[in-house]
Design a protein around this motif. Structure first.
Motif, PDB file in Angstrom:
ATOM      1  N   GLU A   1      16.116   6.417  13.766  1.00  0.00           N
ATOM      2  CA  GLU A   1      14.666   6.224  13.800  1.00  0.00           C
ATOM      3  C   GLU A   1      14.336   4.762  14.094  1.00  0.00           C
ATOM      4  O   GLU A   1      15.130   3.856  13.832  1.00  0.00           O
ATOM      5  CB  GLU A   1      14.035   6.653  12.479  1.00  0.00           C
ATOM      6  N   SER A   2      13.121   4.551  14.606  1.00  0.00           N
ATOM      7  CA  SER A   2      12.687   3.195  14.936  1.00  0.00           C
ATOM      8  C   SER A   2      11.236   3.004  14.535  1.00  0.00           C
ATOM      9  O   SER A   2      10.489   3.972  14.350  1.00  0.00           O
ATOM     10  CB  SER A   2      12.857   2.918  16.431  1.00  0.00           C
ATOM     11  N   CYS A   3      10.837   1.747  14.408  1.00  0.00           N
ATOM     12  CA  CYS A   3       9.455   1.443  14.043  1.00  0.00           C
ATOM     13  C   CYS A   3       9.069   0.062  14.564  1.00  0.00           C
ATOM     14  O   CYS A   3       9.926  -0.732  14.967  1.00  0.00           O
ATOM     15  CB  CYS A   3       9.265   1.507  12.526  1.00  0.00           C
ATOM     16  N   ILE A   4       7.765  -0.191  14.544  1.00  0.00           N
ATOM     17  CA  ILE A   4       7.230  -1.524  14.774  1.00  0.00           C
ATOM     18  C   ILE A   4       6.798  -2.067  13.416  1.00  0.00           C
ATOM     19  O   ILE A   4       6.117  -1.383  12.656  1.00  0.00           O
ATOM     20  CB  ILE A   4       6.011  -1.492  15.726  1.00  0.00           C
ATOM     21  N   VAL A   5       7.209  -3.280  13.115  1.00  0.00           N
ATOM     22  CA  VAL A   5       6.755  -3.955  11.899  1.00  0.00           C
ATOM     23  C   VAL A   5       5.728  -4.997  12.327  1.00  0.00           C
ATOM     24  O   VAL A   5       6.006  -5.834  13.183  1.00  0.00           O
ATOM     25  CB  VAL A   5       7.918  -4.616  11.134  1.00  0.00           C
ATOM     26  N   ARG A  46       1.490  -9.478   7.936  1.00  0.00           N
ATOM     27  CA  ARG A  46       1.514  -8.507   6.853  1.00  0.00           C
ATOM     28  C   ARG A  46       2.558  -8.936   5.823  1.00  0.00           C
ATOM     29  O   ARG A  46       3.535  -9.605   6.144  1.00  0.00           O
ATOM     30  CB  ARG A  46       1.876  -7.104   7.361  1.00  0.00           C
ATOM     31  N   LEU A  47       2.327  -8.550   4.588  1.00  0.00           N
ATOM     32  CA  LEU A  47       3.340  -8.708   3.556  1.00  0.00           C
ATOM     33  C   LEU A  47       4.206  -7.462   3.575  1.00  0.00           C
ATOM     34  O   LEU A  47       3.693  -6.347   3.623  1.00  0.00           O
ATOM     35  CB  LEU A  47       2.680  -8.875   2.184  1.00  0.00           C
ATOM     36  N   ALA A  48       5.499  -7.635   3.548  1.00  0.00           N
ATOM     37  CA  ALA A  48       6.400  -6.485   3.614  1.00  0.00           C
ATOM     38  C   ALA A  48       7.710  -6.821   2.920  1.00  0.00           C
ATOM     39  O   ALA A  48       8.211  -7.942   3.005  1.00  0.00           O
ATOM     40  CB  ALA A  48       6.663  -6.088   5.064  1.00  0.00           C
ATOM     41  N   ARG A  49       8.235  -5.834   2.230  1.00  0.00           N
ATOM     42  CA  ARG A  49       9.527  -5.983   1.550  1.00  0.00           C
ATOM     43  C   ARG A  49      10.376  -4.790   1.951  1.00  0.00           C
ATOM     44  O   ARG A  49       9.897  -3.661   1.987  1.00  0.00           O
ATOM     45  CB  ARG A  49       9.316  -6.027   0.046  1.00  0.00           C
ATOM     46  N   TYR A  50      11.628  -5.035   2.278  1.00  0.00           N
ATOM     47  CA  TYR A  50      12.488  -3.916   2.656  1.00  0.00           C
ATOM     48  C   TYR A  50      13.908  -4.162   2.168  1.00  0.00           C
ATOM     49  O   TYR A  50      14.346  -5.296   1.996  1.00  0.00           O
ATOM     50  CB  TYR A  50      12.476  -3.681   4.172  1.00  0.00           C
ATOM     51  N   ASN A  51      14.602  -3.080   1.894  1.00  0.00           N
ATOM     52  CA  ASN A  51      15.991  -3.171   1.462  1.00  0.00           C
ATOM     53  C   ASN A  51      16.797  -2.111   2.180  1.00  0.00           C
ATOM     54  O   ASN A  51      16.266  -1.111   2.655  1.00  0.00           O
ATOM     55  CB  ASN A  51      16.113  -3.013  -0.058  1.00  0.00           C
ATOM     56  N   LYS A  52      18.080  -2.334   2.270  1.00  0.00           N
ATOM     57  CA  LYS A  52      18.934  -1.430   3.024  1.00  0.00           C
ATOM     58  C   LYS A  52      19.880  -0.670   2.104  1.00  0.00           C
ATOM     59  O   LYS A  52      20.285  -1.157   1.051  1.00  0.00           O
ATOM     60  CB  LYS A  52      19.737  -2.199   4.069  1.00  0.00           C
ATOM     61  N   GLN A  53      20.218   0.541   2.540  1.00  0.00           N
ATOM     62  CA  GLN A  53      21.211   1.356   1.859  1.00  0.00           C
ATOM     63  C   GLN A  53      22.301   1.698   2.866  1.00  0.00           C
ATOM     64  O   GLN A  53      22.016   2.221   3.950  1.00  0.00           O
ATOM     65  CB  GLN A  53      20.578   2.657   1.340  1.00  0.00           C
ATOM     66  N   ARG A  54      23.514   1.388   2.517  1.00  0.00           N
ATOM     67  CA  ARG A  54      24.628   1.700   3.409  1.00  0.00           C
ATOM     68  C   ARG A  54      24.997   3.180   3.308  1.00  0.00           C
ATOM     69  O   ARG A  54      24.860   3.786   2.248  1.00  0.00           O
ATOM     70  CB  ARG A  54      25.850   0.846   3.076  1.00  0.00           C
ATOM     71  N   ASP A 107      -1.171   0.384   8.664  1.00  0.00           N
ATOM     72  CA  ASP A 107       0.186   0.321   8.126  1.00  0.00           C
ATOM     73  C   ASP A 107       0.950  -0.883   8.680  1.00  0.00           C
ATOM     74  O   ASP A 107       0.809  -1.249   9.843  1.00  0.00           O
ATOM     75  CB  ASP A 107       0.955   1.592   8.468  1.00  0.00           C
ATOM     76  N   ALA A 108       1.794  -1.461   7.827  1.00  0.00           N
ATOM     77  CA  ALA A 108       2.650  -2.558   8.272  1.00  0.00           C
ATOM     78  C   ALA A 108       3.855  -2.035   9.037  1.00  0.00           C
ATOM     79  O   ALA A 108       4.362  -2.686   9.949  1.00  0.00           O
ATOM     80  CB  ALA A 108       3.104  -3.388   7.075  1.00  0.00           C
ATOM     81  N   PHE A 109       4.338  -0.837   8.661  1.00  0.00           N
ATOM     82  CA  PHE A 109       5.466  -0.201   9.332  1.00  0.00           C
ATOM     83  C   PHE A 109       4.934   0.994  10.132  1.00  0.00           C
ATOM     84  O   PHE A 109       4.385   1.932   9.550  1.00  0.00           O
ATOM     85  CB  PHE A 109       6.502   0.297   8.320  1.00  0.00           C
ATOM     86  N   ILE A 110       5.070   0.955  11.438  1.00  0.00           N
ATOM     87  CA  ILE A 110       4.554   2.022  12.290  1.00  0.00           C
ATOM     88  C   ILE A 110       5.742   2.732  12.943  1.00  0.00           C
ATOM     89  O   ILE A 110       6.411   2.189  13.822  1.00  0.00           O
ATOM     90  CB  ILE A 110       3.616   1.469  13.376  1.00  0.00           C
ATOM     91  N   ASN A 115       0.812  -1.216   0.000  1.00  0.00           N
ATOM     92  CA  ASN A 115       0.000   0.000   0.000  1.00  0.00           C
ATOM     93  C   ASN A 115       0.845   1.265   0.000  1.00  0.00           C
ATOM     94  O   ASN A 115       0.564   2.208  -0.718  1.00  0.00           O
ATOM     95  CB  ASN A 115      -0.918   0.023   1.225  1.00  0.00           C
ATOM     96  N   LYS A 116       1.882   1.261   0.827  1.00  0.00           N
ATOM     97  CA  LYS A 116       2.690   2.464   1.021  1.00  0.00           C
ATOM     98  C   LYS A 116       4.170   2.138   1.008  1.00  0.00           C
ATOM     99  O   LYS A 116       4.582   1.019   1.309  1.00  0.00           O
ATOM    100  CB  LYS A 116       2.331   3.121   2.374  1.00  0.00           C
TER     101      LYS A 116
END
Length: 266
Positions: free
Chosen positions: A49-53, A57-65, A100-103, A40-41
């Motif tokens: 920063e921090s969050c609750i996942v 839920r379906l979620a995809r995430y990637n990291k940037q160094r 939201d999946a990421f809060i 969705n978003k």
């Protein structure tokens, strides 16, 4: 000393590597940038920063160094731990609607102080010693609920997903690389009911439809958006580039590179 000096740390049961969140977890980014997507978003989490996942839920995430560095702190709030916590503490439910999946959580000195307190407890592998792991999870959860009491509605909801509009859900989430069993669970169906309803709606099996739908989107992105196969195959739900090329050629009769060449000549 600042919290972003903390190196990576992981507390709690292992989580699945697939794009399905099995348990709630707290994520603090100490270094780098993380981009997330839940169908969705799009979300961005930056150092400090921090969050609750959220679970289920379906979620995809990637990291940037940043400066070749990436660091994170993860605490898993699995159902067994949460049920024990609920019995021990008086939980105030707020009936707060949150999809939201990421809060994202508020920046606060309590979280920073907690993160700094971890340093003496974790070893070189980034694991908190077993004797202190649940104590630190409990401390963190108390802090989170003090800052965000409305999260009790999410964290202590132990129900399973309700029945959803299957067609709408699949059209929105077909790019996520998860099993058919996961899709069935998330739409509130048994596997057999999911397959039956799916055929009635799409006149195809889930596996065949998913491949064709992903390839249709891939063809559109290459032809109309001029994107490269190597840049899109993961986001489309393919595990490797060779599988994408093979499936694409089988479906359309020519490889993605032929479209790239046609775009270049045009």
């Amino acid at each position: 000393m600042k919290a972003n000096k903390i190196t990576s740390c992981y507390v709690g049961p292992q989580i699945s590597p697939e794009q399905f969140v099995q348990e709630h977890f707290f994520l603090y980014l100490s270094k780098g940038i993380m981009n997330g997507y839940d169908g969705n978003k799009h979300y961005t989490l930056r150092a400090g920063e921090s969050c609750i996942v959220r679970k289920n839920r379906l979620a995809r995430y990637n990291k940037q160094r940043e400066n070749d560095e990436f660091g994170k702190v993860i605490f898993i709030f699995d159902e067994s731990f949460l049920k024990g916590f609920q019995k021990k503490h008086l939980i105030d439910f707020r009936n707060h609607a949150q999809k939201d999946a990421f809060i994202k959580l508020k920046k606060d000195k309590l979280i920073n102080s907690f993160l700094l307190s971890l340093e003496p407890y974790y070893n070189n592998s980034g694991k908190i010693t077993t004797a202190f792991a649940d104590l630190k999870r409990e401390e963190l959860l108390l802090i989170i609920l003090q800052l965000h009491p409305e999260l009790s509605d999410i964290l202590f909801d132990f129900g399973i997903p309700g029945r959803l509009d299957l067609e709408e859900f699949m059209q929105k989430n077909y790019k996520f690389n998860v099993s058919i069993e996961r899709f069935a669970f998330l739409t509130g169906r048994s596997l057999s009911a999911f397959k039956r309803d799916f055929r009635q709606i799409f006149n195809d099996t889930p596996n065949r439809w998913l491949v064709k739908r992903r390839l249709q989107e891939g063809r559109f992105l290459i032809e109309k958006k001029k994107q490269k196969p190597a840049d899109i195959y993961i986001d489309l739900g393919f595990e490797d580039l060779s599988h994408f090329y093979f499936a694409f050629k089988k479906q359309f009769g020519y490889p993605p590179s032929a479209m790239r060449q046609e775009n270049a000549n045009g």
